[in-house]
Design an enzyme around this catalytic site. Structure first.
Site, PDB file in Angstrom:
ATOM      1  N   ASN A  24       0.830  -1.198   0.000  1.00  0.00           N
ATOM      2  CA  ASN A  24       0.000   0.000   0.000  1.00  0.00           C
ATOM      3  C   ASN A  24       0.863   1.246   0.000  1.00  0.00           C
ATOM      4  O   ASN A  24       1.673   1.406  -0.911  1.00  0.00           O
ATOM      5  CB  ASN A  24      -1.078  -0.030   1.104  1.00  0.00           C
ATOM      6  CG  ASN A  24      -0.594  -0.215   2.508  1.00  0.00           C
ATOM      7  OD1 ASN A  24      -0.052  -1.259   2.858  1.00  0.00           O
ATOM      8  ND2 ASN A  24      -0.819   0.767   3.353  1.00  0.00           N
ATOM      9  N   ASP A  25       0.750   2.148   0.935  1.00  0.00           N
ATOM     10  CA  ASP A  25       1.277   3.511   0.837  1.00  0.00           C
ATOM     11  C   ASP A  25       2.739   3.592   0.394  1.00  0.00           C
ATOM     12  O   ASP A  25       3.591   2.854   0.907  1.00  0.00           O
ATOM     13  CB  ASP A  25       1.206   4.214   2.195  1.00  0.00           C
ATOM     14  CG  ASP A  25      -0.159   4.170   2.828  1.00  0.00           C
ATOM     15  OD1 ASP A  25      -1.074   3.575   2.246  1.00  0.00           O
ATOM     16  OD2 ASP A  25      -0.302   4.731   3.923  1.00  0.00           O
ATOM     17  N   PRO A  26       3.063   4.551  -0.504  1.00  0.00           N
ATOM     18  CA  PRO A  26       4.475   4.892  -0.733  1.00  0.00           C
ATOM     19  C   PRO A  26       5.034   5.553   0.517  1.00  0.00           C
ATOM     20  O   PRO A  26       4.350   6.350   1.177  1.00  0.00           O
ATOM     21  CB  PRO A  26       4.425   5.863  -1.911  1.00  0.00           C
ATOM     22  CG  PRO A  26       3.066   6.481  -1.837  1.00  0.00           C
ATOM     23  CD  PRO A  26       2.160   5.415  -1.289  1.00  0.00           C
TER      24      PRO A  26
END
Length: 458
Positions: A24-26
């Site tokens: 998921n998130d960078p």
């Protein structure tokens, strides 16, 4: 599992993805000793969200990535034993330093790790983690996580995502002389729950032109809002706002300033299918294309794909300018679902006009990108149900669209100032055809170019 992915046409050719499993998130976007580094939230043990680690990849050209060993893992009995959640990387006098949210027992608190490696492979967690022991006791807040850190003079500052109960999302401002001892100052900015949600995740705050820009990922909206405004006396005052992406598949973006002086951003592209499909596929999540943010004349936001993407263009198909009535096929026999399409079109007297992608082997499946009176609309039809993306409001007329089709990802850049992202899951491509259409009148095609795109993976 990775060998299985090679034949999965829902995987991407030129958008970054983890080798397998959930991402998921960078996180921790940084250019370090000449290389770009992309860290990201990663569950190495399955394709569903679980105990989160930090995945890591490195690139010399922002296109081709080398997967590196996991950078951060939860420490049993530590303040991150339930997950190493989102954060950022800063350069502290030549030492790469991560500030991230350690998740333990349902609460997230700021933690620090450092690396002395040229390629940032090995990280050492600070023995005194967490570096903020608790939420501000005087505040009635809903959550407390995710970090954006910067330096002003001799002091470090960070904003942490939060929200005030009954009020709205908030970005809380802290400062420190050394990244280890943090003092809470005040809210940097507070939102309205009816306009931008009750909780702001993944805040990102930075100067852009002669203004500052704050981006937040909103709960429960699932959208990313941006605010352009002025920053002084530890307070950010928004002067305009909008959606960073009109779709609900783009989330939790993070940005960095690279050696070229560009404000470069990646976002997490969420899936649009259920857990059963993810378990069968063995992977979930992708990154957006690298986007360049800029402040345009009049104080508006500019959003464009990084120019490096053009290096991936292979075979080109050009469609001559023409008047469009009804529906007509303009490009046939595309044997790839990795495409870039540049379209300059004017609706003229048409009430609706645009582009339709259809596979001759699966005529019941289609993707329609249309300019309508309500704005830009994407409709992906898998032959059973039609799924409409969030519309992007614009005045019907002449518009330039840069459309990136890649596996199950569709990113549409609109006039260099907006973007709309969609996920879809069609049958394996055999022969794509592109058609232009106009209904309720005539439209004018000024320019159309289509490129089949190369892969970024060996």
């Amino acid at each position: 599992m990775q060998r299985k992915h090679l034949t999965d046409h829902h995987r991407t050719a030129y958008h970054f993805q983890a080798p397998s499993n959930w991402m998921n998130d960078p996180n921790g976007l940084v250019q370090w000793k000449g290389n770009y580094h992309l860290f990201y939230q990663y569950h190495p043990h399955g394709p569903l969200f679980g105990k989160i680690h930090w995945g890591h990849a490195m690139s010399a050209d922002l296109l081709h990535w080398t997967h590196l060993p996991i950078a951060l893992s939860p420490t049993e009995g530590g303040p991150d034993e339930d997950g190493c959640w989102s954060g950022c990387i800063v350069n502290n006098q030549g030492v790469a330093t991560i500030v991230y949210s350690g998740n333990a027992h349902g609460r997230q608190l700021p933690c620090v790790a450092t690396s002395q490696d040229d390629d940032l492979r090995t990280w050492h967690k600070y023995a005194g983690n967490p570096v903020v022991a608790d939420w501000p006791a005087e505040l009635d807040i809903v959550e407390f996580r995710d970090h954006c850190v910067w330096q002003e003079g001799e002091m470090w500052y960070q904003v942490i995502g939060s929200g005030f109960k009954g009020v709205g999302g908030a970005a809380l401002l802290y400062r420190s002389p050394d990244l280890l001892r943090w003092e809470y100052l005040q809210p940097l900015c507070v939102g309205n729950k009816d306009e931008s949600g009750t909780m702001w995740e993944c805040p990102d705050f930075f100067p852009l032109g002669d203004k500052h820009l704050l981006t937040v990922s909103s709960i429960p909206d699932g959208l990313v809002y941006y605010f352009i405004g002025s920053y002084q006396n530890f307070t950010f005052t928004p002067e305009s706002q909008g959606l960073l992406d009109g779709g609900r598949h783009f989330y939790a973006p993070q940005s960095m300033r690279d050696d070229q002086g560009r404000r470069l951003m990646f976002g997490w592209l969420r899936e649009g299918r259920d857990d059963t499909d993810l378990l069968q596929a063995g992977w979930a999540g992708a990154m957006s294309l690298p986007r360049i943010l800029s402040l345009q004349p009049g104080g508006t936001l500019g959003i464009e794909p990084a120019s490096e993407i053009e290096q991936l263009r292979l075979r080109r198909h050009t469609v001559e300018p023409q008047t469009i009535t009804g529906q007509q096929t303009v490009v046939e026999q595309l044997f790839s679902n990795a495409l870039e399409i540049n379209l300059d079109i004017d609706s003229q007297t048409a009430s609706s006009c645009g582009l339709i992608l259809r596979d001759s082997a699966y005529p019941e499946e289609s993707i329609a990108i249309s300019l309508q009176e309500m704005g830009l609309n994407i409709e992906a039809n898998n032959g059973h149900t039609a799924q409409e993306a969030e519309q992007y409001s614009l005045v019907i007329g002449r518009h330039t669209l840069r459309i990136f089709l890649d596996g199950s990802v569709l990113e549409v850049f609109i006039d260099g100032r907006a973007c709309l992202t969609e996920r879809f899951y069609h049958s394996a491509p055999q022969q794509l055809n592109l058609s232009l259409f106009a209904s309720g009148g005539e439209a004018t095609l000024h320019q159309m170019d289509v490129w089949e795109m190369d892969t970024i993976w060996q």
